[in-house]
Design a protein around this motif. Structure first.
Motif, PDB file in Angstrom:
ATOM      1  N   ARG A 121       0.830  -1.217  -0.015  1.00 22.18           N
ATOM      2  CA  ARG A 121      -0.093   0.133   0.022  1.00 22.18           C
ATOM      3  C   ARG A 121       0.982   1.104   0.005  1.00 22.18           C
ATOM      4  NH1 ARG A 121      -4.511  -0.978   4.635  1.00 22.18           N
ATOM      5  NH2 ARG A 121      -5.477   0.717   3.542  1.00 22.18           N
ATOM      6  N   GLU A 157      -8.944  -1.286   7.388  1.00 23.11           N
ATOM      7  CA  GLU A 157     -10.451  -1.077   6.465  1.00 23.11           C
ATOM      8  C   GLU A 157     -11.541  -1.183   7.583  1.00 23.11           C
ATOM      9  OE1 GLU A 157     -10.401  -0.126   3.430  1.00 23.11           O
ATOM     10  OE2 GLU A 157      -8.298  -0.193   3.559  1.00 23.11           O
ATOM     11  N   GLN A 186      -9.575   5.575  17.389  1.00 19.67           N
ATOM     12  CA  GLN A 186      -8.890   4.816  16.661  1.00 19.67           C
ATOM     13  C   GLN A 186      -7.591   4.405  17.400  1.00 19.67           C
ATOM     14  OE1 GLN A 186      -7.899   4.919  12.570  1.00 19.67           O
ATOM     15  NE2 GLN A 186      -7.275   2.779  12.517  1.00 19.67           N
ATOM     16  N   ARG A 206      -3.397   4.626   5.648  1.00 17.11           N
ATOM     17  CA  ARG A 206      -3.758   5.660   6.108  1.00 17.11           C
ATOM     18  C   ARG A 206      -3.113   5.850   7.327  1.00 17.11           C
ATOM     19  NH1 ARG A 206      -9.718   5.789   3.934  1.00 17.11           N
ATOM     20  NH2 ARG A 206      -9.683   3.678   3.778  1.00 17.11           N
ATOM     21  N   ASN A 223      -3.439   6.887  10.617  1.00 19.67           N
ATOM     22  CA  ASN A 223      -4.633   7.119  11.535  1.00 19.67           C
ATOM     23  C   ASN A 223      -5.109   8.769  12.011  1.00 19.67           C
ATOM     24  OD1 ASN A 223      -2.772   7.638  13.630  1.00 19.67           O
ATOM     25  ND2 ASN A 223      -3.080   5.263  14.159  1.00 19.67           N
ATOM     26  N   VAL A 224      -5.585   9.254  11.021  1.00 17.55           N
ATOM     27  CA  VAL A 224      -6.109  10.708  11.285  1.00 17.55           C
ATOM     28  C   VAL A 224      -7.342  10.511  12.175  1.00 17.55           C
ATOM     29  CG1 VAL A 224      -5.742  11.765   9.199  1.00 17.55           C
ATOM     30  CG2 VAL A 224      -7.949  10.297   9.279  1.00 17.55           C
ATOM     31  N   LEU A 225      -7.759   9.296  12.493  1.00 18.07           N
ATOM     32  CA  LEU A 225      -9.029   9.348  13.593  1.00 18.07           C
ATOM     33  C   LEU A 225      -8.467   9.407  14.939  1.00 18.07           C
ATOM     34  CD1 LEU A 225     -10.973   6.229  12.067  1.00 18.07           C
ATOM     35  CD2 LEU A 225     -11.065   8.848  11.642  1.00 18.07           C
ATOM     36  N   ARG A 251      -9.711  19.692  11.646  1.00 17.72           N
ATOM     37  CA  ARG A 251     -10.090  18.592  12.436  1.00 17.72           C
ATOM     38  C   ARG A 251     -11.532  19.103  12.928  1.00 17.72           C
ATOM     39  NH1 ARG A 251      -6.578  14.927  13.949  1.00 17.72           N
ATOM     40  NH2 ARG A 251      -7.973  14.004  15.582  1.00 17.72           N
ATOM     41  N   LYS A 254      -6.019   0.270  -1.712  1.00 16.36           N
ATOM     42  CA  LYS A 254      -6.362   1.342  -0.925  1.00 16.36           C
ATOM     43  C   LYS A 254      -5.181   1.900  -0.399  1.00 16.36           C
ATOM     44  CE  LYS A 254     -11.133   0.505   0.042  1.00 16.36           C
ATOM     45  NZ  LYS A 254     -11.984  -0.236   0.949  1.00 16.36           N
ATOM     46  N   VAL A 297     -12.887  15.569  14.562  1.00 13.40           N
ATOM     47  CA  VAL A 297     -12.609  14.075  14.099  1.00 13.40           C
ATOM     48  C   VAL A 297     -12.983  12.949  15.017  1.00 13.40           C
ATOM     49  CG1 VAL A 297     -10.840  12.443  13.398  1.00 13.40           C
ATOM     50  CG2 VAL A 297     -10.924  14.750  12.480  1.00 13.40           C
ATOM     51  N   SER A 298     -12.590  13.189  16.228  1.00  8.88           N
ATOM     52  CA  SER A 298     -12.798  11.952  17.240  1.00  8.88           C
ATOM     53  C   SER A 298     -13.883  12.548  18.115  1.00  8.88           C
ATOM     54  CB  SER A 298     -11.610  11.785  18.134  1.00  8.88           C
ATOM     55  OG  SER A 298     -10.756  11.134  17.060  1.00  8.88           O
TER      56      SER A 298
END
Lengths: 663, 381
Positions: free
Chosen positions: A588, B251, B227, A613, A615-617, B361, A610, B274-275
């Motif tokens: 990836r 994913e 996350q 990423r 983790n932008v979360l 954000r 894909k 975002v969170s």
């Protein structure tokens, strides 16, 4: 002196070499085409004139029989040959003449089978001394050209069939080769000593498939020696002597050749007319090169020099040829100043399956190069072209007579030379009939052969494309017929014929596009028939085909290594498979990778890798800001750099996975 | 330690007052008489934990015994020093993070708040948040924190699946978590936040969504979805590296996040970052300050801050990091009044980049107010 002095030195060298048992002998290595074994007798004498030379003049044409043994794999060809040699006193009976198993796994699996060496047998029958020449044939249709040349030196064949297994695909292919050459066929049902043997059933199969009356079958056990003597008698009684003339000028057929590092090329020859002796000046009809004969002799089965060889006889000849390509199979030799009409049917080896070969590690390039050179020294039918791939480095594009030929070559590289290679998925030579005047001028011909997909001419410049086809024979227990027919259909094969050869065995004949069987057809057939179906094929020329060139694109850029020529009907399946394989192997990236298979501008398959990423979360509070900014910057720079280069780094592993012949 | 009765009464009254505080609607809160450079949020780091969580790479220590009085004195000292250096006049939020600040005594929390109130103005409606760990925060203790001035709780619930909690190395069970949550809601109605993690090794979308669904039955007006990041040096990272655990599937995490967002939106939550999700306007003022590039002071070992210095050193905004290791930090605080280990002046471009990255954000993006604030900072330097 000069010349004589030099010869003396060479003789001494030969003698030393020959007398030292531990010395490696180039000749003893099985040659690829003849892939095989030799009888266990060591050749202690070369041409050194230590042994009394037999006088071959006493064997008149009518006392000579030239024959071959042909058989499906493991039906007992070699064991029968061993017995015949013992019976005629050619080899010692007390020696352990047990069949030496084929060394290569692929030989055992695929039935390239053992090849006995050509041997001259001296046999007395009803008070008369006969010369029976057992002429070897390679054991597989990949070598059907060679087989046909060997057969052209024969007047009859022993068709050996296992009393348990009955007629198999290769039996059929072999029979028709002999039949087309108008040879006398003597069916020999072997292994009658086995408990499961059913020779009567096999007789009926022979009658049905080959139209040979059942009383002509000879039932033997080569292993126990049962009834083998009657085989020799049948050879004398049923096979006619060759129609040749000693008084005509020399006409000799080269039906095999090997390379000896001390003596050069040793050509196996069958004399159709005339006489040849040491000192004769001979010419190759193919190359028009002239040679002086250094040595002639018979094979029994090792070389034994004689003064002369006469019409109808079979033996060997050494004439200062330095390369096996100088003694090509099928070539005609004649005396200088006495040209003759060459024997019909000669053609240069024509590779039908091509594959790229690359060292796993580029530092191994030179070792691999020398290994390939050594192997091809004995096998002029392998064509070698240097090739290089961005992904796989420097390597070669090799042309083989067939799939099996390729596998044998590869296994020998690995086993004998310890070379570790990447072999790419095999391709077949396509043809294109050009319509563009400009291209015709460029190629100086209307029909071109395409080996490299990069040379595939556009449809607008072509009247039609052609693909090689083969006539395949499948013999199977009838319960698998349905599944096999489905398999054949999926391979674009067209059924020609379907015959029950007995109550529960079926023979199917199909025309296959060659490229449909080069990869995994044999394995699929074996697995869906629990190993019971046998398969063989012969060249059937070319047919019109809707071929297209398929590009594999990574984010819109075509990957040169992956350009493929496919049949339109198969484009989607093949494209999808390649895309899927790539998807599984491409790492990836920070951006999305579109993997597409395309014909022209039309996309026919797509997979997406894909983006990776970061983790932008994840949370981002006061203490995380500095680190987050660093990460974002690094990522942005990375993306910029990758985009700028515009290509996706395809790791070598990914290429190998896609290109490698996974069979 | 027992608080003097009068003072305790005062604090309880303050806490009650805090609970009555008007909810902050959004960005910035009530209009403030002070310019942005004189306002700041204060982050206080409590560096100790009972146990190491398998995923955590924060600056935390598992002590044999905490010299809490010394730690408290140093925190107080540093609050005074940094507030003085920054010239901040008004503190609009205080956040006790860690580590496990709910392990600290309410007295310490009270002392720090008092220090803030002494050196600057701490309005009655300031947000005072404490991170609380379910097991270390029985109801009685939570009430004491409330009495000390805390008016908002952030509960590290992480998961409602006991196997997952075990995997994460948490000391609590899902029932502990739900009980603590219920108690917290009684004490701080409308001002309790919970954390829920997603993207754990082997975690599946369906079961996780059911956890979130259940949490919605119990939670208050604020929720954070995080996350999992596998950080080098954590036990979880090592386990995944060795193949003992499957690597989290990004994913699946994406799917959880998307589905989770939809579910929360359905339940009336606004995704303001975002969170982070809030309903009834219960946004976290303190965290909002970070994303809007407000000033904040970092107090305690390893705390980060970003503020402009007052006086001789000009008006440059600095990124500051305090000394990580608690004992060294304390020594430094005792010697110099603060334990700042690193000071990095932020350039114009960096400021704008941060404003952009942080703004993006949030659901409001990069606002004119933030831009103006940053540009003011730049032009005044």
């Amino acid at each position: 002196m000069g010349r004589d002095w030099w010869r003396g030195v060479m003789l001494v060298r030969w003698a030393i070499g020959a007398a030292r048992p531990g010395l490696p002998r180039a000749r003893s290595a099985p040659t690829l085409r003849t892939a095989a074994k030799s009888w266990t007798i060591d050749r202690l004498y070369s041409s050194a004139e230590l042994k009394e030379k037999p006088d071959m003049s006493k064997f008149l044409v009518e006392d000579i029989r030239n024959f071959s043994i042909i058989a499906h794999v493991d039906h007992g060809k070699s064991t029968l040959a061993d017995r015949l040699l013992e019976l005629t006193g050619t080899i010692d009976k007390t020696k352990n003449n047990k069949q030496v198993l084929d060394k290569l796994q692929v030989e055992r699996e695929r039935g390239i089978t053992v090849k006995a060496q050509t041997a001259s047998l001296f046999y007395s029958f009803q008070g008369k001394q006969y010369l029976l020449n057992l002429i070897d044939t390679p054991g597989h249709v990949d070598f059907s050209y060679e087989v046909s040349r060997s057969l052209s030196a024969c007047q009859g064949v022993l068709l050996v069939i296992d009393a348990n297994e009955g007629i198999q695909a290769q039996t059929v292919a072999n029979f028709f080769l002999a039949f087309e050459a108008q040879l006398s066929v003597i069916p020999v049902i072997n292994k009658i000593d086995l408990k499961s043997a059913d020779p009567d059933k096999v007789e009926r199969q022979i009658e049905k498939v080959f139209d040979i009356p059942s009383d002509e079958c000879i039932k033997i056990s080569a292993k126990l020696g049962t009834n083998v003597e009657s085989v020799l008698q049948a050879v004398i009684e049923r096979i006619p002597p060759p129609k040749v003339h000693r008084k005509n000028p020399l006409k000799a057929l080269v039906f095999d050749s090997t390379f000896d590092q001390y003596r050069g090329v040793i050509a196996n020859v069958a004399l159709f007319d005339g006489v040849v002796s040491k000192g004769d000046k001979i010419v190759s009809a193919h190359t028009q090169k002239m040679y002086e004969v250094n040595e002639v002799g018979v094979l029994n089965p090792n070389e034994q020099s004689t003064h002369k060889l006469y019409a109808g006889q079979v033996g060997y000849l050494i004439a200062g040829m330095k390369d096996v390509t100088e003694a090509q199979i099928g070539d005609t030799l004649y005396l200088h100043n006495h040209p003759v009409e060459p024997l019909p049917g000669f053609k240069s080896a024509k590779p039908m399956v091509f594959a790229g070969m690359y060292p796993v590690d580029q530092s191994e390039y030179n070792n691999l190069k020398s290994a390939i050179e050594k192997l091809t020294l004995n096998d002029s039918s392998v064509t070698v072209h240097r090739d290089s791939s961005l992904a796989l480095g420097a390597g070669w594009r090799l042309g083989f007579l067939g799939l099996l030929h390729m596998e044998v070559f590869n296994q020998r590289l690995e086993q004998e030379y310890n070379a570790s290679v990447i072999l790419t998925t095999p391709t077949v030579p396509y043809k294109a009939v050009l319509s563009s005047a400009k291209l015709i001028k460029e190629y100086r011909q209307k029909e071109i052969t395409i080996i490299n997909p990069a040379q595939f001419p556009d449809k607008s410049k072509v009247t039609e494309y052609l693909e090689p086809i083969v006539l395949g024979t499948i013999i199977t227990p009838d319960e698998y017929t349905g599944k096999i027919m489905m398999l054949c259909q999926a391979r674009r094969a067209i059924q020609q014929n379907m015959v029950f050869i007995d109550q529960n065995r079926v023979m199917l004949k199909y025309i296959f596009p060659l490229n449909e069987i080069v990869v995994d057809f044999y394995d699929s057939l074996k697995s869906l028939s629990s190993g019971y179906a046998s398969f063989d094929y012969e060249d059937a020329g070319y047919q019109t085909a809707e071929l297209v060139k398929m590009d594999i694109l990574l984010n819109g850029n075509s990957i040169e290594e992956l350009v493929t020529i496919v049949h339109r009907d198969k484009a989607h399946t093949v494209g999808k498979t390649i895309c899927e394989r790539l998807k599984d192997t491409l790492p990836r990236q920070l951006f999305e990778i579109a993997i597409q298979a395309a014909i022209g501008s039309k996309i026919i398959a797509r997979e997406t890798v894909k983006p990776y990423r970061k983790n932008v979360l994840a949370k981002c509070y006061g203490g995380d800001i500095t680190r987050k900014m660093k990460l974002l910057k690094r990522q942005a720079e990375g993306k910029k750099r990758l985009r700028k280069i515009g290509n996706i780094e395809v790791p070598k592993d990914a290429f190998i996975k896609v290109l490698k012949n996974t069979n | 330690m027992v608080l003097p009765a009068a003072r305790a009464r005062g604090l309880v009254a303050a806490a009650k007052a805090a609970q009555r505080r008007r909810r902050v609607d959004s960005r910035g809160g009530s209009p403030s008489p002070e310019p942005a450079s004189r306002r700041a949020a204060v982050y206080v780091h409590w560096p100790y934990c009972e146990k190491r969580c398998s995923y955590c790479n924060f600056n935390k220590y598992i002590p044999r015994g905490v010299e809490e009085a010394a730690m408290r004195n140093c925190l107080v000292t540093e609050v005074h020093t940094l507030l003085r250096l920054s010239g901040v006049r008004r503190v609009e939020s205080v956040f006790f993070g860690g580590g496990t600040p709910s392990l600290a005594s309410p007295h310490t929390v009270a002392a720090v708040l008092e220090a803030v109130a002494q050196s600057a103005h701490l309005p009655a409606d300031s947000e005072v948040t404490l991170e609380a760990n379910p097991t270390s925060a029985p109801a009685s203790r939570l009430a004491e924190f409330g009495a000390a001035g805390v008016n908002r709780l952030s509960i590290g619930l992480q998961s409602l699946d006991d196997t997952e909690l075990q995997l994460l190395g948490r000391t609590h069970s899902s029932s502990d978590a739900l009980r603590t949550l219920a108690e917290a809601r009684c004490l701080f109605p409308g001002r309790v936040s919970v954390d829920l993690m997603l993207g754990l090794p082997a975690q599946q979308v369906g079961p996780w969504l059911r956890q979130l669904q259940e949490l919605l039955h119990h939670c208050d007006d604020h929720l954070s979805l995080y996350q999992l990041s596998l950080e080098r040096g954590t036990a979880l990272f090592a386990q995944v590296q060795q193949g003992a655990l499957p690597a989290p599937d990004p994913e699946l995490a994406t799917e959880m996040y998307q589905e989770g967002r939809a579910m929360l939106q359905e339940a009336g939550f606004r995704q303001y970052e975002v969170s982070n999700f809030a309903r009834n306007g219960a946004l976290s003022t303190h965290n909002w300050t970070y994303w809007q590039c407000g000033q904040y002071l970092g107090i305690g070992p390893g705390a980060h801050g970003r503020f402009m210095l007052q006086g001789a050193e000009g008006h440059t905004r600095e990124a500051r990091i305090q000394t990580l290791e608690p004992d060294n930090w304390m020594k430094e605080v005792m010697l110099f009044g603060h334990g700042t280990r690193k000071r990095v002046p932020l350039g114009k471009l960096e400021l704008l980049e941060e404003a952009l990255a942080m703004g993006l954000r949030t659901d409001v993006g990069l606002t004119h107010q933030v831009r103006a604030k940053v540009l003011y900072t730049i032009s005044s330097s």
